[in-house]
Motif scaffolding. Structure first.
Motif, mmCIF file in Angstrom:
data_model
loop_
_atom_site.group_PDB
_atom_site.id
_atom_site.type_symbol
_atom_site.label_atom_id
_atom_site.label_comp_id
_atom_site.label_asym_id
_atom_site.label_seq_id
_atom_site.Cartn_x
_atom_site.Cartn_y
_atom_site.Cartn_z
ATOM 1 N N ARG A 126 0.399 -31.110 36.921
ATOM 2 C CA ARG A 126 -0.883 -30.478 36.862
ATOM 3 C C ARG A 126 -1.289 -29.549 37.803
ATOM 4 N NH1 ARG A 126 -3.329 -35.338 34.735
ATOM 5 N NH2 ARG A 126 -4.269 -35.832 37.076
ATOM 6 N N PHE A 127 -1.688 -28.445 37.446
ATOM 7 C CA PHE A 127 -2.056 -27.555 38.573
ATOM 8 C C PHE A 127 -3.592 -27.323 38.315
ATOM 9 C CE2 PHE A 127 2.453 -26.048 37.904
ATOM 10 C CZ PHE A 127 2.942 -26.118 39.138
ATOM 11 N N GLY A 128 -4.333 -27.938 39.136
ATOM 12 C CA GLY A 128 -5.896 -27.772 38.870
ATOM 13 C C GLY A 128 -6.084 -28.449 37.516
ATOM 14 N N GLY A 129 -6.966 -27.653 36.755
ATOM 15 C CA GLY A 129 -7.214 -28.260 35.279
ATOM 16 C C GLY A 129 -6.096 -27.770 34.366
ATOM 17 N N LEU A 130 -4.989 -26.979 34.637
ATOM 18 C CA LEU A 130 -3.811 -26.913 34.057
ATOM 19 C C LEU A 130 -2.833 -27.663 33.780
ATOM 20 C CD1 LEU A 130 -2.480 -24.073 32.230
ATOM 21 C CD2 LEU A 130 -1.038 -24.168 34.159
ATOM 22 N N THR A 131 -2.381 -28.267 32.755
ATOM 23 C CA THR A 131 -1.121 -29.128 32.466
ATOM 24 C C THR A 131 0.001 -28.398 32.437
ATOM 25 O OG1 THR A 131 -2.618 -31.084 32.094
ATOM 26 C CG2 THR A 131 -0.252 -31.384 31.663
ATOM 27 N N ALA A 132 0.980 -27.989 33.213
ATOM 28 C CA ALA A 132 2.008 -27.241 32.986
ATOM 29 C C ALA A 132 3.023 -28.054 32.459
ATOM 30 C CB ALA A 132 2.406 -26.610 34.250
ATOM 31 N N VAL A 133 3.317 -29.146 32.592
ATOM 32 C CA VAL A 133 4.319 -30.141 32.179
ATOM 33 C C VAL A 133 3.742 -31.350 31.705
ATOM 34 C CG1 VAL A 133 6.265 -31.470 32.541
ATOM 35 C CG2 VAL A 133 6.247 -29.030 33.444
ATOM 36 N N GLY B 196 12.257 -22.035 25.678
ATOM 37 C CA GLY B 196 10.924 -22.008 25.427
ATOM 38 C C GLY B 196 10.277 -20.885 25.664
ATOM 39 N N PRO B 197 9.292 -20.507 24.980
ATOM 40 C CA PRO B 197 8.319 -19.235 25.100
ATOM 41 C C PRO B 197 8.027 -19.254 26.685
ATOM 42 C CG PRO B 197 7.488 -20.222 23.257
ATOM 43 C CD PRO B 197 8.512 -21.137 24.051
ATOM 44 N N ASN B 198 7.489 -17.731 27.123
ATOM 45 C CA ASN B 198 7.075 -17.746 28.303
ATOM 46 C C ASN B 198 5.820 -18.471 28.428
ATOM 47 O OD1 ASN B 198 6.859 -16.150 30.805
ATOM 48 N ND2 ASN B 198 5.451 -14.612 29.717
ATOM 49 N N GLY B 199 5.896 -19.304 29.625
ATOM 50 C CA GLY B 199 4.756 -20.199 30.115
ATOM 51 C C GLY B 199 4.721 -21.666 29.534
ATOM 52 N N ALA B 200 6.182 -21.707 28.924
ATOM 53 C CA ALA B 200 6.042 -23.190 28.350
ATOM 54 C C ALA B 200 6.353 -24.198 29.496
ATOM 55 C CB ALA B 200 7.551 -23.216 27.550
ATOM 56 N N GLY B 201 6.437 -23.977 30.528
ATOM 57 C CA GLY B 201 6.636 -24.994 31.753
ATOM 58 C C GLY B 201 8.067 -25.309 32.128
ATOM 59 N N LYS B 202 9.102 -24.265 31.692
ATOM 60 C CA LYS B 202 10.480 -24.437 32.129
ATOM 61 C C LYS B 202 10.697 -24.606 33.648
ATOM 62 C CE LYS B 202 11.670 -20.564 29.902
ATOM 63 N NZ LYS B 202 10.189 -20.242 29.404
ATOM 64 N N SER B 203 10.183 -23.625 34.175
ATOM 65 C CA SER B 203 10.207 -23.472 35.653
ATOM 66 C C SER B 203 9.391 -24.454 36.459
ATOM 67 C CB SER B 203 9.975 -21.850 36.319
ATOM 68 O OG SER B 203 10.924 -20.889 35.659
ATOM 69 N N THR B 204 8.665 -25.122 35.613
ATOM 70 C CA THR B 204 7.748 -25.897 36.614
ATOM 71 C C THR B 204 8.677 -27.051 36.433
ATOM 72 O OG1 THR B 204 5.884 -24.827 36.029
ATOM 73 C CG2 THR B 204 5.554 -27.275 36.673
ATOM 74 N N LEU B 205 9.106 -27.416 35.183
ATOM 75 C CA LEU B 205 10.146 -28.652 35.036
ATOM 76 C C LEU B 205 11.540 -28.735 36.229
ATOM 77 C CD1 LEU B 205 10.755 -31.479 33.607
ATOM 78 C CD2 LEU B 205 11.442 -29.849 31.637
ATOM 79 N N LEU C 248 11.013 -29.418 44.397
ATOM 80 C CA LEU C 248 10.185 -28.644 44.793
ATOM 81 C C LEU C 248 8.800 -28.773 44.751
ATOM 82 C CD1 LEU C 248 12.216 -25.386 44.250
ATOM 83 C CD2 LEU C 248 11.703 -26.350 46.489
ATOM 84 N N TYR C 249 8.509 -29.502 43.819
ATOM 85 C CA TYR C 249 6.933 -30.060 43.455
ATOM 86 C C TYR C 249 7.135 -31.619 43.270
ATOM 87 C CZ TYR C 249 5.513 -25.485 41.677
ATOM 88 O OH TYR C 249 5.334 -24.096 41.641
ATOM 89 N N PRO C 250 6.183 -32.410 43.767
ATOM 90 C CA PRO C 250 6.184 -33.835 43.416
ATOM 91 C C PRO C 250 5.448 -33.926 41.788
ATOM 92 C CG PRO C 250 4.135 -33.105 44.880
ATOM 93 C CD PRO C 250 5.125 -32.109 44.551
#
Ligand code: ADP
Ligand code: MG
Length: 239
Positions: A12-19, A36-45, A52-54
């Protein structure tokens, strides 16, 4: 058989669940594409897998070891090698020196020079090895960075949109390179937008949509899936 095992991971980033509650398995020896489409969460995953992220929730295993709490460097030492979406070569240094830097922890002397030559030839950069990296074309800079990732002799190569900004010819050549690494035993996870490239390299595909797993399966099954075609419709050129 599972080299990477992502279990119930959310970010989650604030109120947004990216993955959101994602399970993903990358088997040893395969080329696996994450699409997946743009904004799907690929780079976050991708960033969750490389450390790079917990994650907000869930666990990540590499070679059956729980690495959820490990820093990226520790994951690299375990055998992961990463190429991020934006190229990050040392532009003010010559091409060869970029490869040298990537090799220096593992090799020295004549052995290192031999490996430099091998990688430069493999990436078709031998003739440009004396140029500053910043003077290479965008596609060549992408190859150089792939070469730097390869220099670590990873068990798992992770690439985020390696063909972004490449011509169709360069994209095809990149696909052939990835297939040759894989033929040598390397497992590859590629985040990709270009479906022609996915067709060229993927053995298995995972589709993300709105942060969730939308579909997964063999390349053939995903290409035949109408629901996947729908979410991609008109979006294959978005970034
Ligand atoms: P993709 O790579 O599939 O295009 P991303 O993983 O980059 O998607 O982004 C997924 C969602 O998470 C998007 O809505 C994006 O705006 C958001 N996001 C990504 N990174 C961050 C961040 N560091 N902070 C806040 N929101 C982010
Ligand atoms: Mg992305």
């Amino acid at each position: 058989m599972a080299l990477v095992d992502v279990k119930g991971v959310s970010k989650r980033f604030g109120g947004l669940t990216a993955v959101s509650d994602v399970d993903l398995t990358v088997n040893a020896g395969e080329v696996h594409c994450l699409i997946g489409p743009n904004g799907a969460g690929k780079s976050t995953l991708f960033k969750l897998i490389v450390g790079l992220y917990p994650p907000t929730k869930g666990s990540i295993f590499f070679d059956s070891v729980d690495i959820t709490a490990e820093r990226p460097y520790a994951r690299v030492q375990r055998g992961m090698s990463i190429k991020m979406q934006a190229p990050s070569v040392f532009k003010e240094l010559p091409v060869r020196q970029n490869i040298q830097i990537a090799l220096q922890e593992r090799l020295s002397g004549a052995e290192r020079m031999e490996e430099e030559d091998r990688l430069l030839a493999l990436l078709d950069l031998a003739d440009d090895s004396g140029k500053l990296a910043g003077a290479l074309s965008h596609g060549q800079q992408q190859w150089l960075e792939i070469g730097m990732a390869l220099a670590l002799q990873p068990q798992l190569l992770l690439l985020d949109e390696p063909t972004a900004g490449m011509s169709p010819e360069e994209t095809h050549k990149t696909g052939e390179l990835i297939k040759s690494f894989n033929a040598g035993g390397m497992t590859v996870l590629v985040v990709e937008h270009d479906m022609a490239f996915v067709r060229q390299v993927a053995q298995r595909v995972t589709v993300l949509h709105l942060g969730k797993i939308f579909a997964r399966g063999s390349l053939e099954a995903i290409l035949a899936d109408e629901k996947v075609a729908e979410i991609y419709l008109g979006k294959t050129h978005a970034h």
